[in-house]
Design an enzyme around this catalytic site. Structure first.
Site, PDB file in Angstrom:
ATOM      1  N   ASP A  19       0.852  -1.183   0.000  1.00  0.00           N
ATOM      2  CA  ASP A  19       0.000   0.000   0.000  1.00  0.00           C
ATOM      3  C   ASP A  19       0.890   1.236   0.000  1.00  0.00           C
ATOM      4  OD1 ASP A  19      -2.383   1.336  -0.070  1.00  0.00           O
ATOM      5  OD2 ASP A  19      -2.832   1.116   2.065  1.00  0.00           O
ATOM      6  N   ARG A  23       0.398   7.583  -2.451  1.00  0.00           N
ATOM      7  CA  ARG A  23       1.029   8.560  -1.563  1.00  0.00           C
ATOM      8  C   ARG A  23       2.483   8.809  -1.964  1.00  0.00           C
ATOM      9  NH1 ARG A  23      -1.407   5.619   3.634  1.00  0.00           N
ATOM     10  NH2 ARG A  23      -2.123   4.253   1.957  1.00  0.00           N
ATOM     11  N   TRP A  24       3.144   7.763  -2.394  1.00  0.00           N
ATOM     12  CA  TRP A  24       4.549   7.889  -2.832  1.00  0.00           C
ATOM     13  C   TRP A  24       4.623   8.852  -4.025  1.00  0.00           C
ATOM     14  CZ3 TRP A  24       7.276   7.032  -7.331  1.00  0.00           C
ATOM     15  CH2 TRP A  24       8.669   6.897  -7.222  1.00  0.00           C
ATOM     16  N   HIS A  36       2.454   3.381  -9.131  1.00  0.00           N
ATOM     17  CA  HIS A  36       2.187   1.967  -9.433  1.00  0.00           C
ATOM     18  C   HIS A  36       3.353   1.344 -10.200  1.00  0.00           C
ATOM     19  CE1 HIS A  36      -1.653   2.325  -7.668  1.00  0.00           C
ATOM     20  NE2 HIS A  36      -2.219   3.028  -8.626  1.00  0.00           N
ATOM     21  N   SER A  64      -7.505  -5.510  -5.406  1.00  0.00           N
ATOM     22  CA  SER A  64      -8.612  -6.120  -4.664  1.00  0.00           C
ATOM     23  C   SER A  64      -9.901  -6.083  -5.476  1.00  0.00           C
ATOM     24  CB  SER A  64      -8.817  -5.368  -3.339  1.00  0.00           C
ATOM     25  OG  SER A  64      -9.414  -4.109  -3.577  1.00  0.00           O
ATOM     26  N   TRP A  68     -11.775  -2.040  -8.348  1.00  0.00           N
ATOM     27  CA  TRP A  68     -12.450  -1.668  -9.609  1.00  0.00           C
ATOM     28  C   TRP A  68     -13.164  -0.339  -9.467  1.00  0.00           C
ATOM     29  CZ3 TRP A  68     -11.150  -4.586 -13.666  1.00  0.00           C
ATOM     30  CH2 TRP A  68     -10.806  -5.922 -13.464  1.00  0.00           C
ATOM     31  N   ARG A  70     -11.929   2.336  -8.472  1.00  0.00           N
ATOM     32  CA  ARG A  70     -11.019   3.464  -8.717  1.00  0.00           C
ATOM     33  C   ARG A  70     -11.291   4.083 -10.085  1.00  0.00           C
ATOM     34  NH1 ARG A  70      -5.257   2.413  -5.838  1.00  0.00           N
ATOM     35  NH2 ARG A  70      -6.115   1.686  -3.869  1.00  0.00           N
ATOM     36  N   LEU A 130      11.030 -20.601  -4.448  1.00  0.00           N
ATOM     37  CA  LEU A 130       9.923 -19.826  -3.893  1.00  0.00           C
ATOM     38  C   LEU A 130       8.634 -20.007  -4.704  1.00  0.00           C
ATOM     39  CD1 LEU A 130       9.113 -17.225  -2.044  1.00  0.00           C
ATOM     40  CD2 LEU A 130       9.600 -15.938  -4.120  1.00  0.00           C
ATOM     41  N   GLU A 206       1.259 -13.357  12.282  1.00  0.00           N
ATOM     42  CA  GLU A 206       1.767 -12.203  13.028  1.00  0.00           C
ATOM     43  C   GLU A 206       1.690 -11.006  12.082  1.00  0.00           C
ATOM     44  OE1 GLU A 206       2.714 -12.198  16.170  1.00  0.00           O
ATOM     45  OE2 GLU A 206       2.458 -14.370  16.389  1.00  0.00           O
TER      46      GLU A 206
HETATM   47  C1  IPE Z   1      -5.451  -2.783  -0.324  1.00  0.00           C
HETATM   48  O1  IPE Z   1      -5.089  -1.494  -0.611  1.00  0.00           O
HETATM   49  C2  IPE Z   1      -5.587  -3.552  -1.584  1.00  0.00           C
HETATM   50  C3  IPE Z   1      -4.331  -3.884  -2.226  1.00  0.00           C
HETATM   51  C4  IPE Z   1      -3.155  -3.699  -1.715  1.00  0.00           C
HETATM   52  C5  IPE Z   1      -4.444  -4.491  -3.519  1.00  0.00           C
HETATM   53  P1  IPE Z   1      -6.188  -0.342  -0.758  1.00  0.00           P
HETATM   54  O2  IPE Z   1      -5.443   0.925  -0.798  1.00  0.00           O
HETATM   55  O3  IPE Z   1      -7.094  -0.635  -1.891  1.00  0.00           O
HETATM   56  O4  IPE Z   1      -7.017  -0.510   0.586  1.00  0.00           O
HETATM   57  P2  IPE Z   1      -7.874   0.541   1.381  1.00  0.00           P
HETATM   58  O5  IPE Z   1      -8.812   1.160   0.387  1.00  0.00           O
HETATM   59  O6  IPE Z   1      -6.919   1.529   1.938  1.00  0.00           O
HETATM   60  O7  IPE Z   1      -8.546  -0.260   2.450  1.00  0.00           O
HETATM   61  C1  IPE Z   2      -1.449   0.177  -3.443  1.00  0.00           C
HETATM   62  O1  IPE Z   2      -1.235   1.555  -3.436  1.00  0.00           O
HETATM   63  C2  IPE Z   2      -1.692  -0.353  -4.832  1.00  0.00           C
HETATM   64  C3  IPE Z   2      -3.057  -0.847  -5.067  1.00  0.00           C
HETATM   65  C4  IPE Z   2      -3.991  -0.959  -4.158  1.00  0.00           C
HETATM   66  C5  IPE Z   2      -3.392  -1.216  -6.418  1.00  0.00           C
HETATM   67  P1  IPE Z   2      -2.443   2.591  -3.428  1.00  0.00           P
HETATM   68  O2  IPE Z   2      -2.795   2.913  -4.840  1.00  0.00           O
HETATM   69  O3  IPE Z   2      -3.563   2.081  -2.604  1.00  0.00           O
HETATM   70  O4  IPE Z   2      -1.764   3.832  -2.735  1.00  0.00           O
HETATM   71  P2  IPE Z   2      -2.399   4.857  -1.710  1.00  0.00           P
HETATM   72  O5  IPE Z   2      -3.025   4.062  -0.611  1.00  0.00           O
HETATM   73  O6  IPE Z   2      -3.393   5.667  -2.470  1.00  0.00           O
HETATM   74  O7  IPE Z   2      -1.234   5.664  -1.240  1.00  0.00           O
HETATM   75 MG    MG Z   3      -4.105   2.326  -0.667  1.00  0.00          MG
END
Ligand code: IPE
Ligand code: IPE
Ligand code: MG
Length: 241
Positions: A19, A23-24, A36, A64, A68, A70, A130, A206
């Site tokens: 995640d 933000r990065w 991404h 996840s 979709w 987004r 792996l 954990e």
């Molecule tokens: C969780 O990240 C899903 C994946 C890493 C694929 P999200 O950024 O979608 O989760 P929420 O919306 O913060 O819960």
């Molecule tokens: C995780 O990064 C990648 C996916 C869920 C596809 P995010 O896209 O959720 O990044 P943030 O949470 O907006 O920073």
């Molecule tokens: Mg996120």
């Protein structure tokens, strides 16, 4: 490498909620898609690091069932990155003796992508290092729902007796059938939630949460998580030995 890892128990299965790509990118004034792309590079590197550290299973949450929702252009960038990586991963997996497996509901993907996933799994299935599990269009609730549906169909057709439905049996109908449960769950970017990841399988994992944004994750961070795991007192409902 030997010295810094001396005495450390390497978890058999590490699962990661990656995640913080958005933000990065935001921090750098870049579009989310740039995050991404950098996030994909971090996944690639982590696969190699995990293989070299002797981790047996690495599961990464890439997309996840909720993602979709987004913006359309972000979803299409993610799908194109995934398409590119099904090919690239074949090379990385072959070079590192990695077996690749995908979990999640795949019929929603374009036919060429489904074929790419099939080939990636097929061509790496004999690799003995792996096992890299990619969760795409994955949701824990969706996975359990699909499993329940299949179990119900087998009961209806007389193949399965309801009395035979044990925890082991349920696990065998999940996408992760045959894969041991994660020992360690890592979530980057500080959020304290599961976001529908491996709801059944994480029962006794954990948790290690770090504020590091996923594109900045590296081998050092992975070892830091493994060190934290080694300090935990695992009980599985029992008492301390
Ligand atoms: C969780 O990240 C899903 C994946 C890493 C694929 P999200 O950024 O979608 O989760 P929420 O919306 O913060 O819960
Ligand atoms: C995780 O990064 C990648 C996916 C869920 C596809 P995010 O896209 O959720 O990044 P943030 O949470 O907006 O920073
Ligand atoms: Mg996120």
């Amino acid at each position: 490498m030997a010295e810094e890892l001396e005495g450390l128990v390497i978890p058999r299965h590490v699962a990661i909620i990656l995640d913080g790509n958005g933000r990065w990118a935001k921090k750098r004034g870049l579009p989310r898609t740039a995050g991404h792309k950098q996030g994909c590079a971090a996944v690639e590197q982590t696969v190699e690091d995990a293989a070299r550290l002797g981790i047996r299973y690495l599961t990464v949450y890439g997309f996840s069932t909720e993602n979709w929702k987004r913006p359309e252009d972000e979803v299409s960038t993610l799908m194109n990155l995934f398409r590119f990586y099904t090919k690239r991963l074949l090379k990385i997996a072959t070079a590192n003796n990695v077996r690749v497996k995908m979990i999640g509901e795949r019929t929603r993907f374009a036919p060429d992508l489904q074929e790419g996933i099939r080939q990636l799994e097929e061509r790496t299935k004999e690799n003995t290092g792996l096992t890299f599990v990619i969760a795409v269009n994955y949701g824990g609730r969706d996975e359990i729902t699909r499993a329940v549906r299949r179990i119900a169909e087998e009961v209806r057709s007389g193949i399965l007796d309801p009395g035979e439905i044990t925890e082991q049996k349920v696990a065998a109908y999940l996408d992760t059938a045959g894969i041991p449960d994660p020992d360690l769950l890592i979530r980057t970017s500080g959020e304290l939630r599961l976001s529908n990841f491996l709801l059944w399988q994480l029962a006794y994992a954990e948790f290690y949460i770090t504020d590091v944004l996923w594109p900045d994750f590296n081998r050092e961070e992975l070892i830091r998580a493994i060190r934290a795991y080694n300090r935990r007192d695992r009980r599985f409902g029992g008492v301390k030995a």
